[in-house]
Write an enzyme that holds these catalytic residues in place. Sequence first.
Site, PDB file in Angstrom:
ATOM      1  N   GLY A 194      36.231  33.882  43.580  1.00  0.00           N
ATOM      2  CA  GLY A 194      36.363  34.467  42.249  1.00  0.00           C
ATOM      3  C   GLY A 194      37.597  33.906  41.571  1.00  0.00           C
ATOM      4  N   CYS A 195      38.213  34.697  40.727  1.00  0.00           N
ATOM      5  CA  CYS A 195      39.401  34.255  40.006  1.00  0.00           C
ATOM      6  C   CYS A 195      40.481  33.812  40.986  1.00  0.00           C
ATOM      7  CB  CYS A 195      39.926  35.386  39.129  1.00  0.00           C
ATOM      8  SG  CYS A 195      41.472  35.004  38.298  1.00  0.00           S
TER       9      CYS A 195
END
Length: 169
Positions: A9-10
């Site tokens: 993810g981020c």
Amino acid sequence: MKQIVLAGGCFWGVEAYFKRIKGIIQTKVGYTDGTTINPSYQEVCTGRTYHVEACELIYDEQVISLEKILKHLFSIIDPTILNRQGNDVGTQYRTGIYYEDESDAQVIRDFIQKEQANYEQMIVVEVKKQTTFYDAEEFHQDYLTKNPMGYCHVNLYRIPKEDLKDEYR
């Protein structure tokens, strides 16, 4: 020292999490597994470069094993969701493990095979040989240290105390 690149993810949260763990010597966020040369954050966000936001880890294998690193990764992601973690959606937020050392490939595949028993849905984490890794802009490096109230889908307090570096206890 060894190297592994992780996507979860981020990249802000992935970096903030792993930099706190004993045996992780260095972290750096960037873009990997895409189709363009040296993309910008804005280009990656379009989804057209197919790069993934990732975090490069340099670690001391005498202190932390690859398997333990993978356990940590799986504690902060949902490995059954494709192209999304938390509120972040898009191909740049897919999960992946990108290895440099061929001997790590089997460790990774064995780990995922064992982990699959813990999930009803299929694990969709990419496992690939590392291609070019492009450093993200300086603004993104160590972002959550510079911006402690920044958004993060990763719970930084889930690290067991025995795994924390002294400065984070």
